[in-house]
Design a protein around this motif. Structure first.
Motif, PDB file in Angstrom:
ATOM      1  N   PHE A  37       0.825  -1.210   0.000  1.00 31.92           N
ATOM      2  CA  PHE A  37       0.000   0.000   0.000  1.00 31.92           C
ATOM      3  C   PHE A  37       0.862   1.265   0.000  1.00 31.92           C
ATOM      4  CE2 PHE A  37      -3.166  -2.980   1.967  1.00 31.92           C
ATOM      5  CZ  PHE A  37      -4.035  -2.970   0.885  1.00 31.92           C
ATOM      6  N   ILE A  38       1.964   1.234   0.737  1.00 33.62           N
ATOM      7  CA  ILE A  38       2.867   2.393   0.767  1.00 33.62           C
ATOM      8  C   ILE A  38       3.445   2.644  -0.619  1.00 33.62           C
ATOM      9  CG2 ILE A  38       5.101   3.221   1.637  1.00 33.62           C
ATOM     10  CD1 ILE A  38       4.365   1.859   4.325  1.00 33.62           C
ATOM     11  N   ALA A  39       3.864   1.561  -1.300  1.00 30.43           N
ATOM     12  CA  ALA A  39       4.434   1.703  -2.645  1.00 30.43           C
ATOM     13  C   ALA A  39       3.385   2.255  -3.617  1.00 30.43           C
ATOM     14  CB  ALA A  39       4.961   0.360  -3.143  1.00 30.43           C
ATOM     15  N   SER A  40       2.156   1.734  -3.554  1.00 27.17           N
ATOM     16  CA  SER A  40       1.086   2.223  -4.436  1.00 27.17           C
ATOM     17  C   SER A  40       0.797   3.690  -4.157  1.00 27.17           C
ATOM     18  CB  SER A  40      -0.192   1.409  -4.231  1.00 27.17           C
ATOM     19  OG  SER A  40       0.027   0.059  -4.483  1.00 27.17           O
ATOM     20  N   PHE A  41       0.680   4.047  -2.894  1.00 37.24           N
ATOM     21  CA  PHE A  41       0.382   5.424  -2.512  1.00 37.24           C
ATOM     22  C   PHE A  41       1.515   6.354  -2.943  1.00 37.24           C
ATOM     23  CE2 PHE A  41       0.210   8.893   0.652  1.00 37.24           C
ATOM     24  CZ  PHE A  41      -1.062   9.363   0.363  1.00 37.24           C
ATOM     25  N   SER A  42       2.754   5.915  -2.789  1.00 37.20           N
ATOM     26  CA  SER A  42       3.907   6.738  -3.180  1.00 37.20           C
ATOM     27  C   SER A  42       3.904   7.030  -4.671  1.00 37.20           C
ATOM     28  CB  SER A  42       5.211   6.039  -2.805  1.00 37.20           C
ATOM     29  OG  SER A  42       5.277   5.812  -1.433  1.00 37.20           O
ATOM     30  N   VAL A  43       3.583   6.013  -5.466  1.00 36.17           N
ATOM     31  CA  VAL A  43       3.530   6.192  -6.919  1.00 36.17           C
ATOM     32  C   VAL A  43       2.440   7.196  -7.282  1.00 36.17           C
ATOM     33  CG1 VAL A  43       2.909   5.021  -9.069  1.00 36.17           C
ATOM     34  CG2 VAL A  43       4.538   3.965  -7.514  1.00 36.17           C
ATOM     35  N   ILE A  44       1.289   7.079  -6.655  1.00 36.56           N
ATOM     36  CA  ILE A  44       0.172   7.988  -6.950  1.00 36.56           C
ATOM     37  C   ILE A  44       0.528   9.422  -6.558  1.00 36.56           C
ATOM     38  CG2 ILE A  44      -2.210   8.553  -6.317  1.00 36.56           C
ATOM     39  CD1 ILE A  44      -2.594   5.433  -6.099  1.00 36.56           C
ATOM     40  N   ILE A  45       1.152   9.607  -5.391  1.00 38.70           N
ATOM     41  CA  ILE A  45       1.564  10.946  -4.956  1.00 38.70           C
ATOM     42  C   ILE A  45       2.583  11.531  -5.927  1.00 38.70           C
ATOM     43  CG2 ILE A  45       2.830  12.204  -3.146  1.00 38.70           C
ATOM     44  CD1 ILE A  45      -0.077  11.590  -2.455  1.00 38.70           C
ATOM     45  N   LEU A  46       3.513  10.707  -6.382  1.00 38.02           N
ATOM     46  CA  LEU A  46       4.519  11.162  -7.342  1.00 38.02           C
ATOM     47  C   LEU A  46       3.871  11.646  -8.637  1.00 38.02           C
ATOM     48  CD1 LEU A  46       7.572  11.437  -7.812  1.00 38.02           C
ATOM     49  CD2 LEU A  46       7.528   9.152  -8.778  1.00 38.02           C
ATOM     50  N   ILE A  47       2.841  10.925  -9.099  1.00 38.85           N
ATOM     51  CA  ILE A  47       2.125  11.324 -10.315  1.00 38.85           C
ATOM     52  C   ILE A  47       1.358  12.616 -10.074  1.00 38.85           C
ATOM     53  CG2 ILE A  47       0.356  10.641 -12.001  1.00 38.85           C
ATOM     54  CD1 ILE A  47       2.971   9.086 -12.200  1.00 38.85           C
ATOM     55  N   LEU A  49       2.182  15.035  -8.061  1.00 34.47           N
ATOM     56  CA  LEU A  49       3.145  16.135  -8.021  1.00 34.47           C
ATOM     57  C   LEU A  49       3.739  16.444  -9.394  1.00 34.47           C
ATOM     58  CD1 LEU A  49       5.008  15.256  -4.709  1.00 34.47           C
ATOM     59  CD2 LEU A  49       3.283  17.030  -5.069  1.00 34.47           C
ATOM     60  N   SER A  50       3.930  15.426 -10.225  1.00 29.80           N
ATOM     61  CA  SER A  50       4.602  15.674 -11.505  1.00 29.80           C
ATOM     62  C   SER A  50       3.639  15.976 -12.649  1.00 29.80           C
ATOM     63  CB  SER A  50       5.499  14.493 -11.870  1.00 29.80           C
ATOM     64  OG  SER A  50       4.734  13.321 -11.975  1.00 29.80           O
ATOM     65  N   LEU A  51       2.474  15.332 -12.682  1.00 25.43           N
ATOM     66  CA  LEU A  51       1.552  15.535 -13.807  1.00 25.43           C
ATOM     67  C   LEU A  51       0.236  16.214 -13.421  1.00 25.43           C
ATOM     68  CD1 LEU A  51       1.937  12.156 -15.733  1.00 25.43           C
ATOM     69  CD2 LEU A  51       2.963  14.346 -16.279  1.00 25.43           C
ATOM     70  N   GLY A  52      -0.283  15.891 -12.264  1.00 26.81           N
ATOM     71  CA  GLY A  52      -1.554  16.481 -11.850  1.00 26.81           C
ATOM     72  C   GLY A  52      -2.490  15.432 -11.276  1.00 26.81           C
ATOM     73  N   TRP A  53      -3.573  15.907 -10.679  1.00 25.50           N
ATOM     74  CA  TRP A  53      -4.473  14.985  -9.990  1.00 25.50           C
ATOM     75  C   TRP A  53      -5.295  14.136 -10.950  1.00 25.50           C
ATOM     76  CZ3 TRP A  53      -9.772  15.225 -10.438  1.00 25.50           C
ATOM     77  CH2 TRP A  53     -10.294  16.384 -11.005  1.00 25.50           C
ATOM     78  N   ARG A  54      -5.676  14.671 -12.109  1.00 23.49           N
ATOM     79  CA  ARG A  54      -6.458  13.880 -13.070  1.00 23.49           C
ATOM     80  C   ARG A  54      -5.654  12.697 -13.580  1.00 23.49           C
ATOM     81  NH1 ARG A  54      -8.771  19.080 -15.989  1.00 23.49           N
ATOM     82  NH2 ARG A  54     -10.583  19.394 -14.683  1.00 23.49           N
ATOM     83  N   GLU A  55      -4.395  12.952 -13.893  1.00 23.20           N
ATOM     84  CA  GLU A  55      -3.536  11.891 -14.394  1.00 23.20           C
ATOM     85  C   GLU A  55      -3.277  10.841 -13.311  1.00 23.20           C
ATOM     86  OE1 GLU A  55      -3.075  15.106 -14.759  1.00 23.20           O
ATOM     87  OE2 GLU A  55      -3.042  15.451 -16.911  1.00 23.20           O
ATOM     88  N   SER A  56      -3.208  11.301 -12.057  1.00 22.48           N
ATOM     89  CA  SER A  56      -2.971  10.357 -10.962  1.00 22.48           C
ATOM     90  C   SER A  56      -4.166   9.436 -10.754  1.00 22.48           C
ATOM     91  CB  SER A  56      -2.645  11.098  -9.674  1.00 22.48           C
ATOM     92  OG  SER A  56      -3.783  11.774  -9.190  1.00 22.48           O
ATOM     93  N   ILE A  57      -5.358   9.896 -11.109  1.00 27.90           N
ATOM     94  CA  ILE A  57      -6.542   9.036 -10.986  1.00 27.90           C
ATOM     95  C   ILE A  57      -6.415   7.834 -11.911  1.00 27.90           C
ATOM     96  CG2 ILE A  57      -9.030   8.917 -11.433  1.00 27.90           C
ATOM     97  CD1 ILE A  57      -9.198  11.809 -10.383  1.00 27.90           C
TER      98      ILE A  57
END
Length: 195
Positions: A37-47, A49-57
């Protein structure tokens, strides 16, 4: 142990428990799930920060769907949920989001260059399609031979290449999922008329 004495364990044989991995197994598998879960959450947070919230969805949906399909493959192959299969899932997170990130980032770039439209999204996906497919199958080609290792380590390590390869294939399919073809052709006609 006491119940086995006299039947499976001959009388006069003394048995001493030196290690009991069963006591710590649940603790270790819970720890691996926490890291998943930490790894999944970290990847989503990274996206985010770098691309935006829509892309992270998109990535936030791709990760659990891919992991669920990979768990289904593990179940169908008869692999239990243990430290090795959980490690394979954690290992997969880093590589399974690659396809979704490449596709989402290129769509994001096309939307900034042109405008937000379904046709531009399709063009962006088509632009990175071949390299993404090639990269995915290259990783699978590197991992899959480990599934054919024989001896004592073979059955123990097999869930890693099988699970990771399945995750990569599902990740690729999810990254390239698009609307039905007839809708896209209708969009293309509309775009041609506007031009």
């Amino acid at each position: 142990m006491e119940a086995l004495k006299g039947t499976l364990i001959p009388s006069g044989v003394e048995v001493t428990t030196t290690r009991n991995y069963g006591e710590t197994a649940k603790e270790k598998s819970d720890e691996l799930l926490e890291h998943l879960f930490i790894a999944s959450f970290s990847v989503i947070i990274l996206i985010v920060l770098s691309l935006g919230w829509r892309e992270s969805i998109v990535v936030a949906v791709a990760v659990p769907v891919t992991l669920a399909l990979t768990l289904l493959i593990n179940y169908l192959y008869g692999y239990t949920l243990n430290r090795v299969t959980l490690f394979a899932l954690i290992f997969s997170i880093g590589i399974l989001v690659d396809d979704a990130i490449v596709v989402v980032e290129n769509i994001h770039r096309h939307f900034r260059m042109r405008k937000v439209s379904p046709l531009n999204a399709v063009l962006a996906v088509d632009e990175v399609g071949n390299p993404t497919i090639l990269a995915t199958f290259t990783v699978i080609a590197a991992l899959l031979p480990m599934a054919f290792v024989s001896g004592l380590m073979g059955p123990y390590m097999r869930p890693i290449p099988v699970g990771a390869s399945a995750a990569m294939i599902f990740s690729l399919l999810i990254a390239f999922y698009r609307e039905p073809l007839d809708e896209l052709q209708g969009l293309e006609k509309c775009e041609t008329v506007r031009s």
